[in-house]
Design a protein around this motif. Structure first.
Motif, PDB file in Angstrom:
ATOM      1  N   PRO A  96       1.333 -10.891  -0.644  1.00 12.73           N
ATOM      2  CA  PRO A  96       1.783 -11.240  -1.993  1.00 12.73           C
ATOM      3  C   PRO A  96       0.785 -12.126  -2.698  1.00 12.73           C
ATOM      4  CG  PRO A  96       3.032 -12.426  -0.331  1.00 12.73           C
ATOM      5  CD  PRO A  96       2.234 -11.397   0.386  1.00 12.73           C
ATOM      6  N   GLY A  97       0.502 -11.769  -3.975  1.00 13.64           N
ATOM      7  CA  GLY A  97      -0.386 -12.569  -4.775  1.00 13.64           C
ATOM      8  C   GLY A  97      -1.854 -12.400  -4.435  1.00 13.64           C
ATOM      9  N   GLU A  98      -2.177 -11.478  -3.534  1.00 10.90           N
ATOM     10  CA  GLU A  98      -3.556 -11.316  -3.104  1.00 10.90           C
ATOM     11  C   GLU A  98      -4.289 -10.408  -4.074  1.00 10.90           C
ATOM     12  OE1 GLU A  98      -3.938 -10.160   0.935  1.00 10.90           O
ATOM     13  OE2 GLU A  98      -5.852  -9.205   0.653  1.00 10.90           O
ATOM     14  N   GLY A  99      -5.386 -10.867  -4.614  1.00  9.83           N
ATOM     15  CA  GLY A  99      -6.166 -10.063  -5.534  1.00  9.83           C
ATOM     16  C   GLY A  99      -7.099  -9.132  -4.784  1.00  9.83           C
ATOM     17  N   ARG A 100      -7.211  -7.919  -5.275  1.00  7.63           N
ATOM     18  CA  ARG A 100      -8.091  -6.913  -4.636  1.00  7.63           C
ATOM     19  C   ARG A 100      -9.055  -6.384  -5.660  1.00  7.63           C
ATOM     20  NH1 ARG A 100      -8.326  -5.857   1.002  1.00  7.63           N
ATOM     21  NH2 ARG A 100      -6.381  -6.610   1.847  1.00  7.63           N
ATOM     22  N   ASP A 112       0.841  -1.191   0.000  1.00  4.34           N
ATOM     23  CA  ASP A 112       0.000   0.000   0.000  1.00  4.34           C
ATOM     24  C   ASP A 112       0.882   1.249   0.000  1.00  4.34           C
ATOM     25  OD1 ASP A 112      -1.402   2.226   1.735  1.00  4.34           O
ATOM     26  OD2 ASP A 112      -3.024   1.011   0.909  1.00  4.34           O
ATOM     27  N   PHE A 113       0.477   2.289  -0.728  1.00  3.32           N
ATOM     28  CA  PHE A 113       1.265   3.518  -0.793  1.00  3.32           C
ATOM     29  C   PHE A 113       1.517   4.110   0.594  1.00  3.32           C
ATOM     30  CE2 PHE A 113       1.257   5.629  -5.234  1.00  3.32           C
ATOM     31  CZ  PHE A 113       1.498   4.410  -5.853  1.00  3.32           C
ATOM     32  N   HIS A 114       0.513   4.076   1.475  1.00  5.45           N
ATOM     33  CA  HIS A 114       0.682   4.633   2.817  1.00  5.45           C
ATOM     34  C   HIS A 114       1.729   3.849   3.603  1.00  5.45           C
ATOM     35  CE1 HIS A 114      -2.503   7.695   2.911  1.00  5.45           C
ATOM     36  NE2 HIS A 114      -3.182   6.882   2.111  1.00  5.45           N
ATOM     37  N   VAL A 115       1.744   2.534   3.414  1.00  4.97           N
ATOM     38  CA  VAL A 115       2.735   1.702   4.088  1.00  4.97           C
ATOM     39  C   VAL A 115       4.143   2.058   3.602  1.00  4.97           C
ATOM     40  CG1 VAL A 115       3.566  -0.671   4.361  1.00  4.97           C
ATOM     41  CG2 VAL A 115       1.125  -0.190   4.519  1.00  4.97           C
ATOM     42  N   LEU A 116       4.285   2.251   2.309  1.00  9.49           N
ATOM     43  CA  LEU A 116       5.583   2.624   1.758  1.00  9.49           C
ATOM     44  C   LEU A 116       6.043   3.981   2.293  1.00  9.49           C
ATOM     45  CD1 LEU A 116       5.096   1.481  -1.937  1.00  9.49           C
ATOM     46  CD2 LEU A 116       6.631   0.461  -0.246  1.00  9.49           C
ATOM     47  N   HIS A 117       5.123   4.915   2.426  1.00 10.11           N
ATOM     48  CA  HIS A 117       5.476   6.222   2.970  1.00 10.11           C
ATOM     49  C   HIS A 117       6.030   6.089   4.384  1.00 10.11           C
ATOM     50  CE1 HIS A 117       4.298  10.483   4.355  1.00 10.11           C
ATOM     51  NE2 HIS A 117       5.364  10.588   3.592  1.00 10.11           N
ATOM     52  N   LEU A 118       5.411   5.257   5.184  1.00 10.44           N
ATOM     53  CA  LEU A 118       5.898   5.038   6.542  1.00 10.44           C
ATOM     54  C   LEU A 118       7.258   4.351   6.540  1.00 10.44           C
ATOM     55  CD1 LEU A 118       2.585   3.853   8.270  1.00 10.44           C
ATOM     56  CD2 LEU A 118       3.774   6.013   8.653  1.00 10.44           C
ATOM     57  N   LYS A 119       7.426   3.356   5.696  1.00 12.03           N
ATOM     58  CA  LYS A 119       8.681   2.600   5.670  1.00 12.03           C
ATOM     59  C   LYS A 119       9.844   3.429   5.141  1.00 12.03           C
ATOM     60  CE  LYS A 119       8.807  -1.794   4.607  1.00 12.03           C
ATOM     61  NZ  LYS A 119       9.031  -2.471   5.906  1.00 12.03           N
ATOM     62  N   SER A 120       9.559   4.461   4.364  1.00  6.82           N
ATOM     63  CA  SER A 120      10.634   5.280   3.811  1.00  6.82           C
ATOM     64  C   SER A 120      11.199   6.281   4.809  1.00  6.82           C
ATOM     65  CB  SER A 120      10.125   6.027   2.579  1.00  6.82           C
ATOM     66  OG  SER A 120       9.243   7.077   2.958  1.00  6.82           O
ATOM     67  N   ALA A 121      10.404   6.640   5.827  1.00  9.03           N
ATOM     68  CA  ALA A 121      10.780   7.702   6.774  1.00  9.03           C
ATOM     69  C   ALA A 121      11.050   9.009   6.052  1.00  9.03           C
ATOM     70  CB  ALA A 121      11.985   7.292   7.613  1.00  9.03           C
ATOM     71  N   ARG A 144      -5.450   0.164  -8.184  1.00  9.05           N
ATOM     72  CA  ARG A 144      -6.330   0.977  -7.352  1.00  9.05           C
ATOM     73  C   ARG A 144      -7.467   0.085  -6.837  1.00  9.05           C
ATOM     74  NH1 ARG A 144      -6.591   6.463  -6.777  1.00  9.05           N
ATOM     75  NH2 ARG A 144      -5.179   6.730  -8.552  1.00  9.05           N
ATOM     76  N   THR A 145      -7.680   0.106  -5.529  1.00  5.96           N
ATOM     77  CA  THR A 145      -8.715  -0.732  -4.934  1.00  5.96           C
ATOM     78  C   THR A 145     -10.082  -0.092  -5.119  1.00  5.96           C
ATOM     79  OG1 THR A 145      -8.514   0.349  -2.776  1.00  5.96           O
ATOM     80  CG2 THR A 145      -7.069  -1.527  -3.195  1.00  5.96           C
ATOM     81  N   MET A 146     -11.112  -0.834  -4.756  1.00  3.75           N
ATOM     82  CA  MET A 146     -12.481  -0.347  -4.899  1.00  3.75           C
ATOM     83  C   MET A 146     -12.714   0.916  -4.079  1.00  3.75           C
ATOM     84  SD  MET A 146     -14.053  -2.318  -7.038  1.00  3.75           S
ATOM     85  CE  MET A 146     -15.779  -1.985  -6.695  1.00  3.75           C
TER      86      MET A 146
END
Length: 354
Positions: free
Chosen positions: A350-354, A221-230, A260-262
């Motif tokens: 991983p591999g999870e369809g949304r 998720d983009f928000h997760v990446l933002h957190l992980k990047s600091a 993009r999710t629903m």
């Protein structure tokens, strides 16, 4: 009474490891690939990195004089890790006290040989030595923390003309032991050093660590990446830059996409690029993907001794030396940031369809 000279006593206890000349496969420490330890900007950052989950604590503090070590400065640590692993695999002794010429380091990380390049390398040494890291990573006991700098100390030897002849670096034990652990090092594509953007470099290391050769790819998720990047960039700016990276496709060996999710959330997906056939080390355009189909090699286990002279183990054939094995270990750990308190609807597997 004068206090004891601790740096001299530490130096006296360490064997000297002379850097191996020639072309080596670049290796990176997985902890440095998966967690935020470096500034992604070339502008001076003094704001600390404060990353906390229920299981991991990372605090990186910079000085006002030198600022935070950047992801470009981390190239020095990639060089050091590559040297240590190469020597270990050849049965040579390694040590935290490394000696090399500045030219050898600069050539390995794809830099020039001008006076300005030498000055920038020494500035990187200063930042790597001046910052402090406090982390619970790789400490099983609750409440245990390890504080260190990326370089304990460094020393330059010059010629009579004042030119740098060799440099000595003393690495911290936390980093050195991680490199000796065969499960904590991954080979990276040499094209990484040609990535010019801080976010591109950070994203490649994260993708390489979590993606490996997963046939089904991986998602964040983009928000997760933002957190992980600091990153200090606001989320909107971060997301804009992330989309731009996906459009350029600059990461060697990987194909990126945005889903993009629903409910409108953006998800970054990545997988190995099946069309990538360029040999490791070949010059590539920033917009062309390359691969490193080098076979995996056997590597040895780590040791707590200051000088390592172990033989390679015939029973260990793992991904840390190449791209051929699946990076399954990352599936079970921090891969999707589930321990940071992110709401369950942001978790992507991983591999999870949304």
């Amino acid at each position: 009474m004068r206090p004891p000279d601790r740096s001299q006593s530490e130096r006296a206890k360490l064997a000297v490891f002379r850097a191996i000349p020639g072309t080596l496969a670049p290796r990176d420490a997985q902890d440095l690939m998966a967690f935020p330890f470096f500034s992604l900007s070339k502008t001076v950052r003094t704001v600390p990195i404060d990353f906390r989950t229920p299981d991991v604590t990372i605090r990186v503090e910079a000085t006002g004089e030198y600022g935070m070590a950047t992801i470009w400065d981390a190239d020095v640590l990639i060089w050091a890790a590559s040297q240590i692993v190469e020597a270990r695999d050849a049965g040579r002794c390694t040590s935290r006290l490394m000696v090399a010429t500045p030219h050898e380091i600069l050539a390995f990380i794809g830099r020039g040989d001008s006076a300005r390049d030498y000055e920038r390398l020494e500035a990187a040494f200063d930042r790597l030595q001046s910052i402090t890291i406090k982390t619970s990573l790789r400490h099983a006991g609750a409440g245990q923390l390890h504080r260190f700098s990326w370089i304990n100390e460094w020393k330059r030897h010059t010629t009579r003309e004042g030119r740098a002849r060799v440099v000595e670096l003393i690495l911290p034990d936390w980093f050195y032991q991680a490199v000796l652990d065969d499960a904590l090092v991954l080979t990276i594509d040499p094209a990484y050093f040609r990535l010019t953007g801080g976010m591109e470099r950070w994203l490649y290391r994260l993708v390489r660590k979590h993606g490996g050769r997963q046939r089904s790819g991986w998602k964040f998720d983009f928000h997760v990446l933002h957190l992980k990047s600091a990153s200090l960039s606001p989320y909107r700016r971060f997301a804009f830059e992330l989309r731009a990276i996906v459009q350029r496709q600059p990461l060697p060996g990987y194909r990126l996409a945005v889903e993009r999710t629903m409910d409108g959330r953006e998800i970054l997906t990545f997988s190995r690029d099946k069309l990538s056939t360029s040999p490791c080390g070949q010059t590539v355009s920033p917009s062309v993907l390359s691969g490193t189909p080098e076979p995996a090699k056997a590597v040895t286990s780590g040791t707590a001794k200051p000088c390592l002279c172990e033989q390679k183990s015939p029973n260990r054939d793992i991904e840390s030396e190449g791209y051929d094995a699946l990076n399954l270990e990352s599936n079970l750990k921090d891969s999707n940031f589930k321990d940071v308190g992110t709401p369950p609807d942001l978790w992507i597997t991983p591999g999870e369809g949304r």
